[in-house]
Design a protein around this motif. Sequence first.
Motif, PDB file in Angstrom:
ATOM      1  N   HIS A   1       0.828  -1.210   0.000  1.00  0.00           N
ATOM      2  CA  HIS A   1       0.000   0.000   0.000  1.00  0.00           C
ATOM      3  C   HIS A   1       0.861   1.259   0.000  1.00  0.00           C
ATOM      4  O   HIS A   1       0.539   2.239  -0.687  1.00  0.00           O
ATOM      5  N   LEU A   2       1.950   1.244   0.761  1.00  0.00           N
ATOM      6  CA  LEU A   2       2.851   2.394   0.754  1.00  0.00           C
ATOM      7  C   LEU A   2       3.457   2.597  -0.635  1.00  0.00           C
ATOM      8  O   LEU A   2       3.564   3.731  -1.122  1.00  0.00           O
ATOM      9  N   ASP A   3       3.849   1.507  -1.277  1.00  0.00           N
ATOM     10  CA  ASP A   3       4.407   1.584  -2.624  1.00  0.00           C
ATOM     11  C   ASP A   3       3.422   2.283  -3.570  1.00  0.00           C
ATOM     12  O   ASP A   3       3.788   3.219  -4.298  1.00  0.00           O
ATOM     13  N   GLN A   4       2.173   1.840  -3.549  1.00  0.00           N
ATOM     14  CA  GLN A   4       1.162   2.423  -4.430  1.00  0.00           C
ATOM     15  C   GLN A   4       0.937   3.899  -4.142  1.00  0.00           C
ATOM     16  O   GLN A   4       0.894   4.728  -5.061  1.00  0.00           O
ATOM     17  N   GLN A   5       0.771   4.224  -2.873  1.00  0.00           N
ATOM     18  CA  GLN A   5       0.393   5.591  -2.519  1.00  0.00           C
ATOM     19  C   GLN A   5       1.561   6.562  -2.612  1.00  0.00           C
ATOM     20  O   GLN A   5       1.374   7.731  -2.955  1.00  0.00           O
ATOM     21  N   LEU A   6       2.780   6.115  -2.320  1.00  0.00           N
ATOM     22  CA  LEU A   6       3.942   6.987  -2.496  1.00  0.00           C
ATOM     23  C   LEU A   6       4.127   7.333  -3.968  1.00  0.00           C
ATOM     24  O   LEU A   6       4.477   8.467  -4.320  1.00  0.00           O
TER      25      LEU A   6
ATOM     26  N   GLY B   1      -6.978   6.488   5.866  1.00  0.00           N
ATOM     27  CA  GLY B   1      -6.752   5.969   4.527  1.00  0.00           C
ATOM     28  C   GLY B   1      -5.267   5.929   4.207  1.00  0.00           C
ATOM     29  O   GLY B   1      -4.470   6.720   4.727  1.00  0.00           O
ATOM     30  N   TRP B   2      -4.880   5.027   3.319  1.00  0.00           N
ATOM     31  CA  TRP B   2      -3.461   4.834   3.026  1.00  0.00           C
ATOM     32  C   TRP B   2      -2.818   6.065   2.396  1.00  0.00           C
ATOM     33  O   TRP B   2      -1.624   6.299   2.567  1.00  0.00           O
ATOM     34  N   ARG B   3      -3.582   6.888   1.671  1.00  0.00           N
ATOM     35  CA  ARG B   3      -2.976   8.072   1.075  1.00  0.00           C
ATOM     36  C   ARG B   3      -2.439   9.003   2.163  1.00  0.00           C
ATOM     37  O   ARG B   3      -1.322   9.515   2.062  1.00  0.00           O
ATOM     38  N   GLY B   4      -3.234   9.241   3.197  1.00  0.00           N
ATOM     39  CA  GLY B   4      -2.782  10.105   4.274  1.00  0.00           C
ATOM     40  C   GLY B   4      -1.611   9.527   5.044  1.00  0.00           C
ATOM     41  O   GLY B   4      -0.686  10.254   5.448  1.00  0.00           O
ATOM     42  N   ILE B   5      -1.614   8.220   5.241  1.00  0.00           N
ATOM     43  CA  ILE B   5      -0.491   7.574   5.947  1.00  0.00           C
ATOM     44  C   ILE B   5       0.775   7.664   5.108  1.00  0.00           C
ATOM     45  O   ILE B   5       1.866   7.969   5.619  1.00  0.00           O
ATOM     46  N   ALA B   6       0.656   7.427   3.799  1.00  0.00           N
ATOM     47  CA  ALA B   6       1.818   7.539   2.919  1.00  0.00           C
ATOM     48  C   ALA B   6       2.362   8.963   2.913  1.00  0.00           C
ATOM     49  O   ALA B   6       3.585   9.164   2.838  1.00  0.00           O
TER      50      ALA B   6
END
Length: 391
Positions: free
Chosen positions: A23-28, A358-363
């Motif tokens: 998920h980090l890979d996608q959102q970063l 959501g993962w976007r905010g975490i990334a």
Amino acid sequence: MTRIVQIVPYMGPGTGVAGVAFHLDQQLRALGADVERFTFIDAQRRRGTRRWPRGKMFARIRGGWDMVWFSTIGTRRAGEFLANRPDAITITHNNVLVGDIYVNHGLLLASMRARGRSFWGIYRNPVHVFIYLRDRIRYRGRTHRAVVCLSESDAADLRATYGAVRPKIAVIPNGVDLDLFRPPTPDERDAARAELKLGTEERVAVFVGHEFSRKGLSFAIQGLSHAPSVLLLVIGGNDDIIAEAHAEAKEHGVGDRVLFLGPRRPPVPFLHASDFFVLPSAYEANALVVLEALAAGLPAIVTPVGFAPEAVVDGVNGFLVERDARAVGERMEQLANLDDAELAAWSRRARESVESYGWRGIAQRYLELAEQLQAERERGVPGHPVAKAGG
């Protein structure tokens, strides 16, 4: 453009460390970063293949061997990979002893202590000794410039276990896929229940976890004696521990109210079939599954470990309980006795409570930490302790 390398044993959709890195890979990437990965498979490309005998014992030996190999030889090969990318900021997940940021997905020693293991019970296993010594180098030395802990309690456990931690500590929780994990439509709920041959009136609790002992399945099973209106779905486990748990359920007279489904990925249909979530765990660094259950609209009955006290507001979107069968059972029965409108209100509050994760905010928070470290590197400033990154 910020250049980031993630080092992780495995990466792919799903849960656990591999899913977090995925998920980090996608959102970063979506945030504009230039992202690469270095995995166990990448490190292994120059490694001769080894054929292992089949069987559970050999699978455990192989798992330990692979962890040691990736921690040692994998560290050297990751260092060679990074030497060609001197401008990159590295996010390391598990095992390898290089990288600017290390993500602490859990502490073995804290987990075992939480389960009441003695000093001898922990250190008689040479793999545990290796992990302690490896991570003492990690946390007390200059291997990393920052350590990400997934919760405030995880940061406290880290300090309690290893003392003065040299890298700066940033608290950034895991995220949740808010599109995948969401409350079901009425049709989705009916279909999920029909698949399990459940009626529309039953109140269903769901437990998700592979380590039944640490995750506290016994307290949920025995709690059914105090929750006569509840059926329990159990996701995860393997043949041996499922058989033990099934025997326990029958011993306590609730065998007909526990349905063992084994490992299922993703667990979404089973969350859709359920009314609330239960996880009386002894130790968690974060417990991503708690966020997933809340995002799916399930009130959560959980112990106050890991990120749970930061996500669950007692009496609002779930309950914080002790690892006690009566306490767990009484809260399950309390939710089971709500009418449909009341339970729907709890479901709305559960979903609303995690919409900021959501993962976007975490990334974005990881990216801000990476940019901070990049700026310090360019200025030649050594790291210094911080409490949090990105808010």
